[in-house]
Design a protein around this motif. Structure first.
Motif: not given
Length: 123
Positions: A91, A93, A118, A120
């Motif tokens: 996870s 950016v 991003q 996640t």
């Protein structure tokens, strides 16, 4: 000079896959080595994968080797990062970047950057 737009980020469960894309505008995309970097919360930005403009040789960090694959399509001014077997620690950016150096793993040489997307990984 190049400008990048990254796409493909999102939320995925552990063990899942995502494919990031990076579209470059500007001239002579083919003479730039391209790298993917990431920065998680409270961590330094790290290079995870890159591909040289000269011979398309590739380099991966130990943390992603065997799970991530970088590629590029010079005709479309695009680069990709295929991410498999994702883990929560992936996870972050993710940024696309470019360097004029043929040794693409010289992370400090990158000077053209996108805005990031991003990723996640969470159940």
């Amino acid at each position: 000079q190049l400008q990048f737009v990254e796409n493909g980020g999102g939320v995925v469960q552990p063990g899942g896959s995502l494919r990031l894309s990076c579209t470059a505008s500007g001239s002579n995309f083919g003479v730039w080595s391209v790298g993917w970097f990431r920065q998680g919360p409270g961590t330094k930005r790290e290079g995870v994968a890159c591909i040289s403009y000269r011979d398309r040789s590739k380099f991966y960090s130990n943390s992603v080797k065997g799970r991530f694959t970088i590629s590029r399509d010079n005709a479309k001014n695009m680069a990709f990062l295929e991410m498999n077997s994702l883990k929560p620690e992936d996870s972050a950016v993710y940024y696309c970047a470019a360097t004029g150096h043929y040794q693409c793993s010289r992370w400090e040489s990158y000077d053209q950057w996108g805005q990031g997307t991003q990723v996640t990984v969470s159940s």
